[in-house]
Design a protein around this motif. Structure first.
Motif, mmCIF file in Angstrom:
data_model
loop_
_atom_site.group_PDB
_atom_site.id
_atom_site.type_symbol
_atom_site.label_atom_id
_atom_site.label_comp_id
_atom_site.label_asym_id
_atom_site.label_seq_id
_atom_site.Cartn_x
_atom_site.Cartn_y
_atom_site.Cartn_z
ATOM 1 N N LEU A 201 51.062 -45.102 35.896
ATOM 2 C CA LEU A 201 50.657 -45.982 34.950
ATOM 3 C C LEU A 201 51.363 -45.646 33.713
ATOM 4 N N SER A 202 52.769 -46.112 33.907
ATOM 5 C CA SER A 202 54.004 -45.737 32.777
ATOM 6 C C SER A 202 53.609 -46.811 31.873
ATOM 7 N N GLY A 203 52.842 -47.809 31.795
ATOM 8 C CA GLY A 203 52.836 -48.479 30.795
ATOM 9 C C GLY A 203 51.631 -47.885 29.823
ATOM 10 N N ASN A 204 51.001 -46.805 30.106
ATOM 11 C CA ASN A 204 50.073 -46.175 29.239
ATOM 12 C C ASN A 204 51.004 -44.847 28.735
ATOM 13 N N LEU A 205 51.052 -44.683 27.461
ATOM 14 C CA LEU A 205 52.064 -43.665 26.833
ATOM 15 C C LEU A 205 51.622 -42.169 27.231
ATOM 16 N N ASP A 250 59.175 -52.389 31.288
ATOM 17 C CA ASP A 250 59.927 -52.780 30.178
ATOM 18 C C ASP A 250 61.140 -51.959 29.937
ATOM 19 N N ASP A 251 62.272 -52.307 29.531
ATOM 20 C CA ASP A 251 63.516 -51.658 29.515
ATOM 21 C C ASP A 251 63.207 -50.517 28.423
ATOM 22 N N GLU A 252 62.500 -50.659 27.290
ATOM 23 C CA GLU A 252 62.147 -49.905 26.363
ATOM 24 C C GLU A 252 61.152 -48.486 27.132
ATOM 25 N N VAL A 253 60.622 -48.705 28.341
ATOM 26 C CA VAL A 253 59.820 -47.534 28.947
ATOM 27 C C VAL A 253 60.925 -46.874 30.081
ATOM 28 N N LYS A 254 61.862 -47.889 30.447
ATOM 29 C CA LYS A 254 62.513 -47.450 31.721
ATOM 30 C C LYS A 254 63.559 -46.603 31.203
ATOM 31 N N GLN A 255 64.161 -46.529 29.869
ATOM 32 C CA GLN A 255 65.146 -45.939 29.365
ATOM 33 C C GLN A 255 64.637 -44.302 29.282
ATOM 34 N N PHE A 256 63.209 -43.860 29.220
ATOM 35 C CA PHE A 256 62.820 -42.868 29.483
ATOM 36 C C PHE A 256 62.942 -42.063 30.760
ATOM 37 N N TYR A 257 62.899 -42.890 31.776
ATOM 38 C CA TYR A 257 63.407 -42.479 33.087
ATOM 39 C C TYR A 257 64.623 -42.279 33.517
ATOM 40 N N GLU A 258 65.682 -43.336 32.845
ATOM 41 C CA GLU A 258 66.857 -43.304 33.204
ATOM 42 C C GLU A 258 67.596 -42.344 32.760
ATOM 43 N N ASN A 368 51.404 -46.598 8.187
ATOM 44 C CA ASN A 368 50.640 -47.287 9.178
ATOM 45 C C ASN A 368 51.558 -47.887 10.376
ATOM 46 N N LEU A 369 51.412 -47.450 11.447
ATOM 47 C CA LEU A 369 52.267 -47.681 12.455
ATOM 48 C C LEU A 369 51.470 -48.221 13.477
ATOM 49 N N ASN A 370 52.033 -49.113 14.320
ATOM 50 C CA ASN A 370 51.299 -49.848 15.523
ATOM 51 C C ASN A 370 52.531 -50.304 16.493
ATOM 52 N N PHE A 371 52.377 -50.682 17.825
ATOM 53 C CA PHE A 371 53.079 -51.100 18.653
ATOM 54 C C PHE A 371 53.814 -52.474 18.460
ATOM 55 N N GLU A 372 52.972 -53.310 17.316
ATOM 56 C CA GLU A 372 53.300 -54.557 17.719
ATOM 57 C C GLU A 372 54.462 -54.723 16.541
ATOM 58 N N SER A 373 54.625 -53.645 15.455
ATOM 59 C CA SER A 373 55.911 -53.650 14.638
ATOM 60 C C SER A 373 56.767 -52.657 14.880
ATOM 61 N N TYR A 374 56.506 -51.648 15.539
ATOM 62 C CA TYR A 374 57.456 -50.863 15.740
ATOM 63 C C TYR A 374 57.827 -50.678 17.340
ATOM 64 N N SER A 375 59.120 -50.045 17.506
ATOM 65 C CA SER A 375 59.598 -49.778 18.954
ATOM 66 C C SER A 375 59.049 -48.107 19.213
ATOM 67 N N LEU A 376 59.062 -48.018 20.475
ATOM 68 C CA LEU A 376 58.525 -46.722 20.611
ATOM 69 C C LEU A 376 59.286 -45.575 20.452
ATOM 70 N N LEU A 377 60.689 -45.932 20.118
ATOM 71 C CA LEU A 377 61.741 -44.746 19.350
ATOM 72 C C LEU A 377 61.598 -44.670 18.068
ATOM 73 N N GLU A 378 61.164 -45.717 17.369
ATOM 74 C CA GLU A 378 60.775 -45.607 16.063
ATOM 75 C C GLU A 378 59.429 -44.934 15.723
ATOM 76 N N LEU A 379 58.469 -45.174 16.649
ATOM 77 C CA LEU A 379 57.310 -44.272 16.626
ATOM 78 C C LEU A 379 57.512 -43.021 16.793
ATOM 79 N N ILE A 380 58.324 -42.381 17.808
ATOM 80 C CA ILE A 380 58.668 -41.237 17.821
ATOM 81 C C ILE A 380 59.311 -40.577 16.537
#
Length: 642
Positions: A201-205, A250-258, A368-380
């Motif tokens: 379930l790689s779509g769930n953080l 998604d490429d945003e998720v895939k990069q964490f494996y690559e 106030n952070l959310n998935f809709e407005s920020y990339s995963l790398l920005e959230l981190i």
């Protein structure tokens, strides 16, 4: 009589004829040699082998994918068809290395397996193949094959592809053939060390980090033993084989494996065609050593009881990701708190009120952070530079693994959800060495929750249930214990929207900020929470002081126990606020096991004692009143004279 001109012409013709004959004979010999060489290269019945190796594998694999991929294979295989597809006369390619050629010539290829993380978990195989049509691995047994830490059932080995326990959808099977069968199978070889696993379930953080990324990093370190690639801040020299039809994320998720491999990630679609893909060295599965939470497939969810994970596992992965991913830097030095927002479900209805309450009470900015407005790398990035996070229960809270020690987590729960039953982030925060402060809040007022019984069942809807079951769930005050993952009561209540009590959250925030200051101060003075080494070279004796003026009797004399020892050597290199010693004393005058404990601020100690004969002494060092060392060996104390 012929003229000289005619004679010269005749001689020339004879010479040319002789040369032509010799050329024709030479050509015939050359053709014979070619035929002989072809017979040597292509003996019937041997295996056709293509060696993949090093840099050429990228290009050759892509060419093979273009020609052989994309065909859908029936799961019901015709035995004769499969056999004919894999049998072919040998063609040895010019780029087979010496070791590979020796193996072919001596027909000595066989499989072995060693499992490193328990039975059938993280198993290393030598010389096994993947049959894409059967979707199975096959090993070739020989009397010299090694099977270590392996359980076989009916000649097959069942292996977990994931770090997740008790989930039969994350397994694969390795079947067996005799080693002699390999000579009749068309194969291509992969020379790089390969790791096979299946993302969960790689779509769930939460699942991506807890079940895939952290275990993947730990497994790679184990199988490479911290080789030079990681030491030089390079990705691992290991090919990753995602055991799925394709790695469609998604490429945003895939990069964490690559980032973990210097090779392009492969999936099943990259190994299509009429040949089997064989691996010189392949590892199957991920280590469970870094996991801390059981999702409840076999029993209600909760912390893994026999967990082995330490904070160093998580922090090592965090450091690696920071080195290899383009995580943006935060230029703003102003202190702030992160409030994770949810836009679709499980919403904080009065989010703005809560934000202003925190700002007004503490003067601290709220992001106030959310998935809709920020990339995963920005959230981190924003999370890792914050003082802490506040959020409704959900996968975004796994980003708290990027928080620094002394930061906090405030987890919010909707009505009827008991926080003690759902603790993945509490467990994370309490891992030894994480240094995070955790608090939970639950809505206790039903009127402050908005449920969605009309939503789809997977999002908490109830209309698929009979009316009596719907009414039972709607009137529950606490979700009963349940298994993962489709319990209707759990889904209905967890997807409620909530009006939070801002004053309650403000009080919790005051607590965590105070605890954070105390924790950071203790961390700065604790020598990284290191314990002192063992006390050594203990010596002791019992002496007497005369109180009566009589020299010939010890009856009226006071007995003193004198002890001294070496200061633990590691303390000379540590920072601490205080150091004292605990002295454990036991008299051997009677059969009693009773002991007495004394405390000393230096490495010498004298005390009067009622021990008239022999006694035992143990000593240990204590730093900052709670970081204890190991007790010394028992030391026998005896009187100077009787």
């Amino acid at each position: 009589m012929p003229s000289l001109h005619m004679l010269g012409h005749m001689v020339a013709m004879a010479v040319i004829a002789t040369l032509v004959k010799q050329i024709m004979e030479l050509n015939a010999e050359v053709n014979k040699l070619k035929d002989h060489l072809d017979n040597i290269k292509d003996p019937p019945g041997c295996m056709h082998q293509i060696i993949e190796g090093n840099e050429r594998t990228e290009e050759s694999s892509e060419d093979e994918n273009k020609s052989g991929g994309g065909e859908e294979v029936s799961s019901e295989l015709d035995e004769e068809k499969v056999k004919s597809n894999f049998v072919e006369e040998v063609v040895l390619t010019d780029d087979i290395d010496t070791a590979g050629q020796d193996i072919l010539e001596h027909s000595s290829v066989y499989s072995s397996v060693w499992c490193h993380d328990g039975f059938n978990q993280v198993c290393q195989f030598e010389n096994i193949c993947y049959n894409n049509q059967a979707d199975e691995f096959v090993m070739f047994k020989h009397e010299s094959s090694i099977f270590e830490n392996v359980i076989e059932e009916h000649g097959s080995i069942t292996l977990d592809l994931s770090s997740v326990k008790d989930h039969n959808g994350m397994e694969t099977t390795v079947v067996s053939l005799p080693s002699s069968a390999l000579s009749s199978i068309k194969v291509k070889w992969v020379n790089e060390t390969t790791l096979v696993f299946k993302p969960f379930l790689s779509g769930n953080l939460m699942h991506m980090f807890h079940d895939d990324i952290i275990p993947l990093h730990h497994t790679l370190k184990l199988l490479t033993m911290g080789n030079r690639y990681e030491k030089n801040n390079h990705p691992f020299d290991v090919r990753l084989f995602i055991f799925d039809d394709e790695f469609d994320v998604d490429d945003e998720v895939k990069q964490f494996y690559e980032v973990f491999s210097r090779f392009k990630i492969k999936s099943k679609q990259d190994f299509q065609g009429n040949e089997m893909t064989c691996f010189r060295s392949i590892f199957i599965g991920l280590s469970r050593a870094t996991t801390w939470y059981d999702y409840g497939f076999a029993s209600p969810q909760g912390p893994i009881l026999d967990r082995r994970v330490q904070s160093s596992h998580i922090k090592s992965t965090v450091t690696y990701l920071r080195q290899h991913l383009p995580i943006p830097s935060i230029l703003n030095s102003q202190e702030y708190i992160v409030l994770f927002s949810r836009k679709e479900n499980r919403k904080i209805i009065n989010e703005m009120e809560l934000t202003m309450k925190i700002l007004g009470t503490f003067g601290i900015k709220v992001m106030n952070l959310n998935f809709e407005s920020y990339s995963l790398l920005e959230l981190i990035s924003y999370t890792s530079h914050s003082k802490g996070v506040i959020a409704m229960h959900g996968s975004l809270l796994i980003l708290s693994m990027f928080l620094n020690p002394g930061c906090f987590i405030i987890e919010l729960f909707p009505y009827a959800i008991n926080p003690s039953n759902y603790t993945p982030y509490k467990t994370l925060s309490q891992l030894n060495g994480m240094g995070l402060i955790y608090k939970a809040w639950t809505n206790q007022i039903k009127e402050n929750s908005i449920g969605h019984p009309d939503w789809p069942a997977e999002s908490g809807g109830l209309f698929h249930l009979e009316e009596d079951k719907r009414e039972t769930i709607l009137h529950q005050t606490e979700v009963p214990p349940h298994l993962c993952c489709n319990d209707p009561s759990w889904l209905y209540h967890i997807y409620q929207d909530t009006v939070v009590n801002s004053s309650d959250i403000s009080d919790l925030l005051q607590e965590v900020l105070s605890e954070s200051l105390a924790m950071k101060k203790a961390a700065n003075n604790s020598g990284n929470l290191l314990h002192p080494s063992k006390v050594k070279n203990v010596s002791c004796h019992i002496s007497y002081a005369d109180n009566s003026g009589k020299q010939d009797s010890n009856e009226n004399k006071t007995r003193f126990l004198s002890v001294k020892w070496d200061i633990p050597w590691t303390t000379f290199y540590m920072k601490f606020e205080s150091l004292h010693y605990e002295i454990l004393f036991q008299s051997l005058d009677s059969d009693s096991d009773k002991t007495s404990t004394f405390v000393s601020s230096n490495n010498k100690f004298v005390i009067d004692t009622n021990c008239s004969g022999k006694c035992h002494v143990w000593i240990r060092a204590v730093i900052n009143s709670y970081l204890t060392g190991v007790y010394s060996k028992a030391t026998l104390c005896q009187p100077d004279f009787n």
